[in-house]
Design a protein around this motif. Structure first.
Motif, PDB file in Angstrom:
ATOM      1  N   ALA A 333       0.829  -1.213   0.000  1.00 50.08           N
ATOM      2  CA  ALA A 333       0.000   0.000   0.000  1.00 50.08           C
ATOM      3  C   ALA A 333       0.858   1.255   0.000  1.00 50.08           C
ATOM      4  N   ARG A 334       1.954   1.251   0.754  1.00 47.44           N
ATOM      5  CA  ARG A 334       2.820   2.444   0.795  1.00 47.44           C
ATOM      6  C   ARG A 334       3.406   2.741  -0.581  1.00 47.44           C
ATOM      7  N   LEU A 335       3.773   1.710  -1.330  1.00 46.92           N
ATOM      8  CA  LEU A 335       4.321   1.943  -2.674  1.00 46.92           C
ATOM      9  C   LEU A 335       3.245   2.427  -3.629  1.00 46.92           C
ATOM     10  N   HIS A 336       2.038   1.875  -3.540  1.00 47.55           N
ATOM     11  CA  HIS A 336       0.939   2.362  -4.376  1.00 47.55           C
ATOM     12  C   HIS A 336       0.644   3.836  -4.069  1.00 47.55           C
ATOM     13  N   GLN A 337       0.637   4.188  -2.781  1.00 45.98           N
ATOM     14  CA  GLN A 337       0.382   5.571  -2.391  1.00 45.98           C
ATOM     15  C   GLN A 337       1.493   6.496  -2.872  1.00 45.98           C
ATOM     16  N   ALA A 338       2.736   6.025  -2.825  1.00 43.33           N
ATOM     17  CA  ALA A 338       3.847   6.839  -3.320  1.00 43.33           C
ATOM     18  C   ALA A 338       3.704   7.106  -4.811  1.00 43.33           C
ATOM     19  N   ALA A 339       3.268   6.105  -5.568  1.00 46.53           N
ATOM     20  CA  ALA A 339       3.062   6.307  -7.004  1.00 46.53           C
ATOM     21  C   ALA A 339       1.923   7.285  -7.250  1.00 46.53           C
ATOM     22  N   GLU A 340       0.831   7.169  -6.483  1.00 47.20           N
ATOM     23  CA  GLU A 340      -0.299   8.082  -6.655  1.00 47.20           C
ATOM     24  C   GLU A 340       0.083   9.508  -6.291  1.00 47.20           C
ATOM     25  N   ALA A 341       0.995   9.667  -5.330  1.00 45.23           N
ATOM     26  CA  ALA A 341       1.417  11.001  -4.897  1.00 45.23           C
ATOM     27  C   ALA A 341       2.511  11.592  -5.769  1.00 45.23           C
ATOM     28  N   GLY A 342       2.967  10.855  -6.768  1.00 45.56           N
ATOM     29  CA  GLY A 342       4.014  11.358  -7.647  1.00 45.56           C
ATOM     30  C   GLY A 342       5.419  11.168  -7.122  1.00 45.56           C
ATOM     31  N   GLN A 343       5.575  10.467  -5.998  1.00 45.62           N
ATOM     32  CA  GLN A 343       6.917  10.190  -5.489  1.00 45.62           C
ATOM     33  C   GLN A 343       7.617   9.105  -6.303  1.00 45.62           C
ATOM     34  N   LEU A 344       6.825   8.297  -6.989  1.00 46.17           N
ATOM     35  CA  LEU A 344       7.330   7.310  -7.938  1.00 46.17           C
ATOM     36  C   LEU A 344       6.622   7.517  -9.267  1.00 46.17           C
ATOM     37  N   ASP A 345       7.325   7.223 -10.350  1.00 44.66           N
ATOM     38  CA  ASP A 345       6.692   7.296 -11.671  1.00 44.66           C
ATOM     39  C   ASP A 345       5.889   6.042 -11.978  1.00 44.66           C
ATOM     40  N   GLY A 346       6.145   4.964 -11.239  1.00 49.17           N
ATOM     41  CA  GLY A 346       5.392   3.750 -11.468  1.00 49.17           C
ATOM     42  C   GLY A 346       5.760   2.655 -10.493  1.00 49.17           C
ATOM     43  N   PHE A 347       4.778   1.785 -10.196  1.00 53.77           N
ATOM     44  CA  PHE A 347       4.978   0.650  -9.304  1.00 53.77           C
ATOM     45  C   PHE A 347       4.286  -0.556  -9.920  1.00 53.77           C
ATOM     46  N   VAL A 348       5.067  -1.607 -10.175  1.00 55.51           N
ATOM     47  CA  VAL A 348       4.542  -2.835 -10.770  1.00 55.51           C
ATOM     48  C   VAL A 348       4.778  -3.971  -9.788  1.00 55.51           C
ATOM     49  N   LEU A 349       3.715  -4.742  -9.510  1.00 50.36           N
ATOM     50  CA  LEU A 349       3.808  -5.873  -8.604  1.00 50.36           C
ATOM     51  C   LEU A 349       3.463  -7.151  -9.361  1.00 50.36           C
ATOM     52  N   ALA A 350       4.470  -7.991  -9.581  1.00 48.61           N
ATOM     53  CA  ALA A 350       4.254  -9.315 -10.170  1.00 48.61           C
ATOM     54  C   ALA A 350       4.115 -10.302  -9.023  1.00 48.61           C
ATOM     55  N   TYR A 351       2.891 -10.758  -8.797  1.00 49.69           N
ATOM     56  CA  TYR A 351       2.554 -11.558  -7.625  1.00 49.69           C
ATOM     57  C   TYR A 351       2.210 -12.973  -8.061  1.00 49.69           C
ATOM     58  N   LEU A 352       3.040 -13.931  -7.694  1.00 45.11           N
ATOM     59  CA  LEU A 352       2.834 -15.316  -8.098  1.00 45.11           C
ATOM     60  C   LEU A 352       1.431 -15.793  -7.747  1.00 45.11           C
ATOM     61  N   GLY A 353       0.925 -15.408  -6.560  1.00 43.38           N
ATOM     62  CA  GLY A 353      -0.349 -15.908  -6.079  1.00 43.38           C
ATOM     63  C   GLY A 353      -1.560 -15.109  -6.503  1.00 43.38           C
ATOM     64  N   MET A 354      -1.380 -14.148  -7.405  1.00 47.11           N
ATOM     65  CA  MET A 354      -2.537 -13.346  -7.811  1.00 47.11           C
ATOM     66  C   MET A 354      -3.539 -14.218  -8.578  1.00 47.11           C
ATOM     67  N   ARG A 355      -4.796 -13.842  -8.497  1.00 43.53           N
ATOM     68  CA  ARG A 355      -5.833 -14.568  -9.224  1.00 43.53           C
ATOM     69  C   ARG A 355      -5.638 -14.366 -10.720  1.00 43.53           C
ATOM     70  N   ASP A 356      -5.699 -15.438 -11.457  1.00 47.55           N
ATOM     71  CA  ASP A 356      -5.445 -15.367 -12.896  1.00 47.55           C
ATOM     72  C   ASP A 356      -6.413 -14.420 -13.601  1.00 47.55           C
ATOM     73  N   GLU A 357      -7.661 -14.378 -13.155  1.00 50.65           N
ATOM     74  CA  GLU A 357      -8.663 -13.543 -13.822  1.00 50.65           C
ATOM     75  C   GLU A 357      -8.447 -12.057 -13.601  1.00 50.65           C
ATOM     76  N   ARG A 358      -7.525 -11.695 -12.691  1.00 48.57           N
ATOM     77  CA  ARG A 358      -7.279 -10.275 -12.426  1.00 48.57           C
ATOM     78  C   ARG A 358      -6.178  -9.687 -13.302  1.00 48.57           C
ATOM     79  N   LEU A 359      -5.591 -10.496 -14.151  1.00 44.69           N
ATOM     80  CA  LEU A 359      -4.610  -9.945 -15.088  1.00 44.69           C
ATOM     81  C   LEU A 359      -5.286  -8.937 -16.009  1.00 44.69           C
ATOM     82  N   PRO A 360      -4.601  -7.841 -16.342  1.00 46.16           N
ATOM     83  CA  PRO A 360      -5.217  -6.809 -17.194  1.00 46.16           C
ATOM     84  C   PRO A 360      -5.483  -7.272 -18.615  1.00 46.16           C
ATOM     85  N   ALA A 361      -4.792  -8.310 -19.051  1.00 45.01           N
ATOM     86  CA  ALA A 361      -5.016  -8.859 -20.385  1.00 45.01           C
ATOM     87  C   ALA A 361      -4.925 -10.373 -20.295  1.00 45.01           C
TER      88      ALA A 361
END
Length: 410
Positions: A333-361
């Motif tokens: 959450a802290r990294l997502h908030q940093a990206a939303e606040a402009g402290q980071l240009d981007g945050f990508v999380l590759a999560y092995l256990g993520m639900r397959d149907e939640r992939l953007p494509a």
């Protein structure tokens, strides 16, 4: 500080591994993975602005992260990584890349060889040799003497050699030799490998620039890679803590010897994200990295199975799971908030256990989560099929998530 050969002797016939052979002037391994068209070579001019985090999870994590690095390499992004932060299995893979062969294909072959051969049976055999075993049992008994587990004003006895010392010896004999943390293969890349000091409950950050603990200061002595990786990988159910004495220099310039009891870095930060967070203060840490993008590779298994914890052991285990997962959620959450606040240009999380149907494509050939999420946390030899599935899922997730969540990198 290097692995003490008196504690756990190296194999006399240990082969010269790829990473050490190249440093010693031997011919590197032949290339097996072609570079992407127009790819910059390591050390070529280009901005380093990516922080790469490799989570814990034993060999499950190392294989998954190998696939993630393959995707970043094919996207010509590895030369932009400013700092790689690793924990446990992620620390192993980070060290194989950072301190291994310069050519990616040779690193890839080295990593596959380590995963296929395994580490667990070898360090157990070393630890069970008569002399190390007797010394370990004697030191364990001595550690139970009154005053050894409390603050007494004197240094406690160190429990060694242990299975974790044997792991460090195996890593030194097979991969890293006596290579030190400042001897990074890739110019401009910084490395942070995290362990947890159980005496202070603070993080111990082993780094290419410096190694430190916020409670004590910066370590004066050089630290070897094998020691740092083994300390970070001392998974409590499998391995005892690594006990060492270092000389620390505090902010006032004073030096003092302190004992540290180092367990798996995942106890403190299993995602290895903390060193990459914006806004960290030099008042509390020597590890501050100004990155613009964070790519986090998390080998966690996903949602926990539904259970009804009636018994005491079940309640304790489930309570630990809740605390551990909440801490990880907070880090993300802290990294997502940093990206939303402009402290980071981007945050990508590759999560092995993520639900397959939640992939953007959708991916027609996606390795399903259920095929790999159940792989245990250990350092046993992997089959080629197990390795291929875990690595391919990591590669697929990074390829799919980068364009969706960090298009400027894609």
């Amino acid at each position: 500080m290097t692995v003490d050969p008196a504690d756990v002797a190296a194999e006399p016939d240990a082969p010269v591994p790829s990473a050490v052979a190249e440093a010693a002037g031997h011919d590197p391994q032949p290339a097996t993975r072609p570079g992407p068209p127009g790819a910059l070579q390591d050390g070529a001019s280009g901005q380093r602005d990516i922080g790469l985090a490799l989570s814990g999870g034993g060999f499950r994590a190392a294989a998954f992260h190998l696939g993630c690095l393959r995707a970043l390499y094919d996207r010509d992004l590895l030369h932009r990584v400013q700092v790689v932060s690793g924990v446990s299995g992620g620390a192993l893979l980070a060290a194989l890349w950072a301190y291994g062969p310069a050519e990616f294909s040779a690193f890839d072959e080295l990593a596959v060889g380590v995963l296929r051969r395994g580490l667990q049976s070898e360090f157990v055999r070393r630890a069970l040799r008569p002399v190390p075993l007797i010394r370990s049992l004697a030191s364990a008994g001595r550690a139970l003497l009154p005053g050894q587990t409390t603050t007494t004003g004197r240094s406690p006895w160190l429990r060694r050699p242990t299975r974790t010392d044997a792991l460090a010896a195996v890593l030194a004999a097979r991969v890293f030799a006596d290579r030190r943390l400042d001897a990074v293969t890739h110019p401009g890349l910084e490395v942070v490998l995290t362990a947890c000091d159980l005496r202070t409950s603070n993080a111990m950050r082993f780094g290419s620039a410096c190694s430190s603990c916020s409670r004590h200061g910066v370590i004066v002595e050089p630290v070897d890679v094998a020691t740092a990786v083994a300390a970070s990988a001392a998974f409590p159910p499998l391995l005892p803590a690594m006990e060492r004495t270092f000389t620390f220099r505090d902010r006032a310039g004073g030096e003092q010897r302190q004992v540290v009891v180092l367990a798996d870095g995942g106890v403190y930060d299993n995602l290895a994200l903390t060193p990459l967070e914006p806004g960290r203060s030099t008042l509390y840490t020597a590890h501050i990295y100004r990155v613009r993008h964070v790519v986090a590779c998390d080998a966690g298994r996903g949602p926990l199975a539904l259970i009804t914890p009636h018994l005491w052991a079940q309640r304790v285990a489930r309570s630990f799971d809740v605390v551990h997962r909440r801490a990880q959620d907070a880090g993300r959450a802290r990294l997502h908030q940093a990206a939303e606040a402009g402290q980071l240009d981007g945050f990508v999380l590759a999560y092995l256990g993520m639900r397959d149907e939640r992939l953007p494509a959708p991916l027609a050939d996606l390795v399903p989560r259920d095929r790999v999420a159940g792989y245990p946390t250990n350092f046993k030899a992997m089959t080629q099929a197990e390795l291929d599935l875990l690595a391919l899922r990591g590669e697929q997730l990074v390829r799919t998530l980068l364009p969706a969540y960090c298009p400027q990198l894609a």
